[in-house]
Scaffold this motif. Structure first.
Motif, PDB file in Angstrom:
ATOM      1  N   PHE A 188      48.482  29.387  28.063  1.00 47.32           N
ATOM      2  CA  PHE A 188      49.087  28.097  28.407  1.00 47.32           C
ATOM      3  C   PHE A 188      50.603  28.285  28.385  1.00 47.32           C
ATOM      4  O   PHE A 188      51.277  27.912  27.442  1.00 47.32           O
ATOM      5  CB  PHE A 188      48.633  27.041  27.386  1.00 47.32           C
ATOM      6  CG  PHE A 188      48.984  25.620  27.732  1.00 47.32           C
ATOM      7  CD1 PHE A 188      48.395  24.998  28.814  1.00 47.32           C
ATOM      8  CD2 PHE A 188      49.882  24.898  26.958  1.00 47.32           C
ATOM      9  CE1 PHE A 188      48.697  23.675  29.117  1.00 47.32           C
ATOM     10  CE2 PHE A 188      50.192  23.579  27.255  1.00 47.32           C
ATOM     11  CZ  PHE A 188      49.593  22.968  28.338  1.00 47.32           C
ATOM     12  N   LYS A 189      51.110  28.889  29.416  1.00 49.04           N
ATOM     13  CA  LYS A 189      52.505  29.344  29.458  1.00 49.04           C
ATOM     14  C   LYS A 189      53.439  28.195  29.861  1.00 49.04           C
ATOM     15  O   LYS A 189      53.235  27.553  30.892  1.00 49.04           O
ATOM     16  CB  LYS A 189      52.635  30.498  30.441  1.00 49.04           C
ATOM     17  CG  LYS A 189      54.052  30.983  30.689  1.00 49.04           C
ATOM     18  CD  LYS A 189      54.647  31.671  29.478  1.00 49.04           C
ATOM     19  CE  LYS A 189      56.017  32.278  29.824  1.00 49.04           C
ATOM     20  NZ  LYS A 189      56.675  32.817  28.618  1.00 49.04           N
ATOM     21  N   LEU A 190      54.463  27.968  29.055  1.00 45.25           N
ATOM     22  CA  LEU A 190      55.481  26.974  29.377  1.00 45.25           C
ATOM     23  C   LEU A 190      56.650  27.643  30.088  1.00 45.25           C
ATOM     24  O   LEU A 190      57.141  28.690  29.656  1.00 45.25           O
ATOM     25  CB  LEU A 190      56.001  26.301  28.106  1.00 45.25           C
ATOM     26  CG  LEU A 190      55.000  25.541  27.231  1.00 45.25           C
ATOM     27  CD1 LEU A 190      55.744  24.810  26.115  1.00 45.25           C
ATOM     28  CD2 LEU A 190      54.168  24.568  28.049  1.00 45.25           C
ATOM     29  N   SER A 191      57.089  27.027  31.174  1.00 46.81           N
ATOM     30  CA  SER A 191      58.344  27.453  31.794  1.00 46.81           C
ATOM     31  C   SER A 191      59.499  26.654  31.209  1.00 46.81           C
ATOM     32  O   SER A 191      60.624  27.157  31.103  1.00 46.81           O
ATOM     33  CB  SER A 191      58.297  27.260  33.308  1.00 46.81           C
ATOM     34  OG  SER A 191      58.075  25.881  33.625  1.00 46.81           O
ATOM     35  N   GLU A 192      59.185  25.402  30.824  1.00 41.80           N
ATOM     36  CA  GLU A 192      60.246  24.520  30.327  1.00 41.80           C
ATOM     37  C   GLU A 192      59.676  23.564  29.290  1.00 41.80           C
ATOM     38  O   GLU A 192      58.592  22.992  29.482  1.00 41.80           O
ATOM     39  CB  GLU A 192      60.839  23.731  31.494  1.00 41.80           C
ATOM     40  CG  GLU A 192      62.168  23.077  31.195  1.00 41.80           C
ATOM     41  CD  GLU A 192      62.859  22.591  32.470  1.00 41.80           C
ATOM     42  OE1 GLU A 192      63.602  21.593  32.379  1.00 41.80           O
ATOM     43  OE2 GLU A 192      62.649  23.207  33.534  1.00 41.80           O
TER      44      GLU A 192
ATOM     45  N   PRO B  56      60.997  33.503  23.816  1.00 43.29           N
ATOM     46  CA  PRO B  56      62.374  33.208  24.230  1.00 43.29           C
ATOM     47  C   PRO B  56      62.544  32.966  25.724  1.00 43.29           C
ATOM     48  O   PRO B  56      63.624  32.552  26.159  1.00 43.29           O
ATOM     49  CB  PRO B  56      63.149  34.453  23.768  1.00 43.29           C
ATOM     50  CG  PRO B  56      62.137  35.513  23.550  1.00 43.29           C
ATOM     51  CD  PRO B  56      60.867  34.827  23.188  1.00 43.29           C
ATOM     52  N   GLU B  57      61.495  33.189  26.519  1.00 36.44           N
ATOM     53  CA  GLU B  57      61.589  32.918  27.957  1.00 36.44           C
ATOM     54  C   GLU B  57      61.574  31.422  28.267  1.00 36.44           C
ATOM     55  O   GLU B  57      61.975  31.008  29.360  1.00 36.44           O
ATOM     56  CB  GLU B  57      60.426  33.587  28.695  1.00 36.44           C
ATOM     57  CG  GLU B  57      60.442  35.110  28.640  1.00 36.44           C
ATOM     58  CD  GLU B  57      59.244  35.707  29.353  1.00 36.44           C
ATOM     59  OE1 GLU B  57      58.389  34.929  29.844  1.00 36.44           O
ATOM     60  OE2 GLU B  57      59.157  36.949  29.433  1.00 36.44           O
ATOM     61  N   VAL B  58      61.106  30.605  27.346  1.00 32.16           N
ATOM     62  CA  VAL B  58      60.976  29.173  27.596  1.00 32.16           C
ATOM     63  C   VAL B  58      62.354  28.512  27.632  1.00 32.16           C
ATOM     64  O   VAL B  58      63.175  28.707  26.733  1.00 32.16           O
ATOM     65  CB  VAL B  58      60.107  28.497  26.517  1.00 32.16           C
ATOM     66  CG1 VAL B  58      60.084  26.984  26.719  1.00 32.16           C
ATOM     67  CG2 VAL B  58      58.688  29.056  26.553  1.00 32.16           C
ATOM     68  N   LYS B  59      62.605  27.723  28.666  1.00 31.09           N
ATOM     69  CA  LYS B  59      63.840  26.951  28.759  1.00 31.09           C
ATOM     70  C   LYS B  59      63.692  25.684  27.911  1.00 31.09           C
ATOM     71  O   LYS B  59      62.736  24.925  28.073  1.00 31.09           O
ATOM     72  CB  LYS B  59      64.134  26.580  30.209  1.00 31.09           C
ATOM     73  CG  LYS B  59      65.396  25.731  30.378  1.00 31.09           C
ATOM     74  CD  LYS B  59      65.602  25.333  31.838  1.00 31.09           C
ATOM     75  CE  LYS B  59      66.818  24.424  31.996  1.00 31.09           C
ATOM     76  NZ  LYS B  59      66.995  23.978  33.395  1.00 31.09           N
TER      77      LYS B  59
END
Length: 443
Positions: free
Chosen positions: A31-35, A62-65
């Motif tokens: 369940f990957k968040l981009s933001e 740390p990739e999540v905005k």
């Protein structure tokens, strides 16, 4: 499952936010968040919690905005999921919700009794506002997963005021009880399959299976002696305070008197109200415990981190609270059809309750929302209890929509925690004054 999601936490300044974010990021492979956006109307509070959330993101993904905002358009534009955990009036109003009833020897609790009715009247219109923002700005397939209390009143009101909203109302209390059950039965919480019926914070487990094995009677025998307290010290931090230990222990008294089903712990406020009041400190309630405990700890931690760059985040990773909302969101996102206890319109699920009752029962969570299981008929005692509480909640929703003092008084009078109409009126009138900045005007 390669899709990424934009997710908003409404009530971003909540002390539960870091724990929810950790639970989200634990599932980054599925369940990957981009933001991630935190939205709150209390900027200073959200900024402090945001310091810790930033640290959680650095630790786990740390990739999540990360965006912190008080602007609805910035918060909700193209959002896929909205986790709502509003506390309208913060802990100052919770303290009044608890202390005003106790002046009259009535249960003082944040979601049950007159405190819950007061909280409900504060929360209905802000939740409508959140739905309207989502309809205006969010993805067309958005889902609001709502933790905001009192969830039963919020759910009933939204069904009346915004019947087409994509909102699923949930509560972690049954899951927290199941966590303790899993400790008692020495199994994984996710292996427990419960049968359950009731309203939110007002229900009973009828059967507990672990996989295919029915362990209900074994669990009943244990609860009659020990309540829901595990046989060792395994327990989540959130529910480790003295008041929560007493709540879990008190289940044994409910079980001894009403042995048919395993109770939700909140039933103590309706069935053992005089005992609850007798053992309450009218000058120092659960709200004070939280303000002096979790609230103080998390803001001190934020200050420490800003000053020293050192912090132990472990105490703020509240397991089951964050895990449950993420489990439900994933089932919605990927059409997993996982079985969870959530709130839905009855529509015949409990055969001898009104179709428009907002019941809490097992449902299969699909991409289109919950598919209710069928409970069948329930016995007279439980039916009568639920019908009284459901009528109380229906009246308080109507009071909010119509601005009706008479319906508010009827709701308070019907509530089982309040002994008479005269006491109901005294509490209501004092609460009107306390809530003048929050409630709709009642005439």
């Amino acid at each position: 499952m390669n899709k990424t999601f934009k997710l908003v936490i409404v009530g971003g300044g909540s002390t539960y936010t870091p724990g929810i974010v950790k639970s989200l990021l634990d599932q980054k492979d599925q369940f990957k968040l981009s933001e991630l956006r935190l939205y709150d109307n209390f900027k200073e509070r959200q900024d402090k919690v945001g310091v810790l959330v930033k640290k959680v993101i650095e630790m786990f993904d740390p990739e999540v905005k990360l965006v912190l905002t008080t602007d609805p358009e910035e918060a909700f534009t193209d959002a896929d999921f909205i986790f709502a955990q509003m506390r309208v009036g913060l802990y100052h109003m919770r303290e009044l919700d608890e202390k005003i009833p106790l002046k009259y020897d009535v249960v003082g609790q944040e979601t049950c009794g007159p405190g819950g009715l007061a909280y409900g009247l504060r929360t209905i219109n802000p939740m409508v506002e959140i739905i309207d923002y989502c309809e205006k700005y969010a993805s067309k397939d958005y889902w609001i997963v709502n933790y905001s209390n009192p969830a039963a009143i919020v759910a009933k009101a939204m069904h009346k005021l915004r019947p087409n909203a994509r909102i699923l109302n949930i509560c972690d209390m049954p899951v927290a009880i199941m966590r303790n059950m899993s400790n008692i039965l020495d199994c994984d919480r996710k292996d427990i399959v419960p049968d359950y019926f009731g309203l939110n914070h007002f229900g009973w487990f009828t059967k507990i299976r672990v996989g295919e094995e029915d362990r209900t009677e074994e669990l009943k025998d244990y609860v009659r002696e020990h309540g829901y307290m595990p046989p060792d010290d395994r327990s989540e931090v959130r529910h480790n305070d003295a008041s929560w230990k007493h709540t879990f222990d008190n289940a044994k008294n409910l079980m001894r008197m009403f042995p048919d089903y395993l109770p939700n712990t909140y039933m103590q406020y309706y069935l053992l109200g005089d005992e609850i009041v007798k053992h309450s400190d009218k000058n120092y309630t659960r709200a004070n415990e939280v303000m002096d405990g979790r609230e103080k700890r998390i803001f001190q931690a934020a200050e420490q981190y800003e000053t020293t760059g050192e912090i132990d985040m472990t105490p703020f990773f509240t397991g089951v609270h964050g895990e449950f909302i993420v489990e439900v969101a994933m089932s919605l996102a990927f059409n997993l059809k996982k079985r969870h206890l959530v709130m839905v319109m009855n529509n015949g699920a409990v055969k001898n309750l009104p179709d428009d009752a907002m019941v809490e029962i097992p449902c299969y969570i699909t991409k289109e929302g919950p598919e209710a299981t069928r409970v069948g008929e329930i016995p007279t005692f439980f039916k009568g209890m639920i019908e009284q509480q459901e009528a109380c909640e229906k009246l308080i929703v109507e009071a909010a929509i119509e601005g009706s003092y008479d319906k508010a008084l009827a709701a308070f009078t019907l509530n089982k925690t309040i002994p008479s109409a005269m006491v109901a009126k005294q509490i209501l009138d004092e609460m009107i004054e306390a809530n003048k900045d929050y409630w709709p005007e009642l005439k």
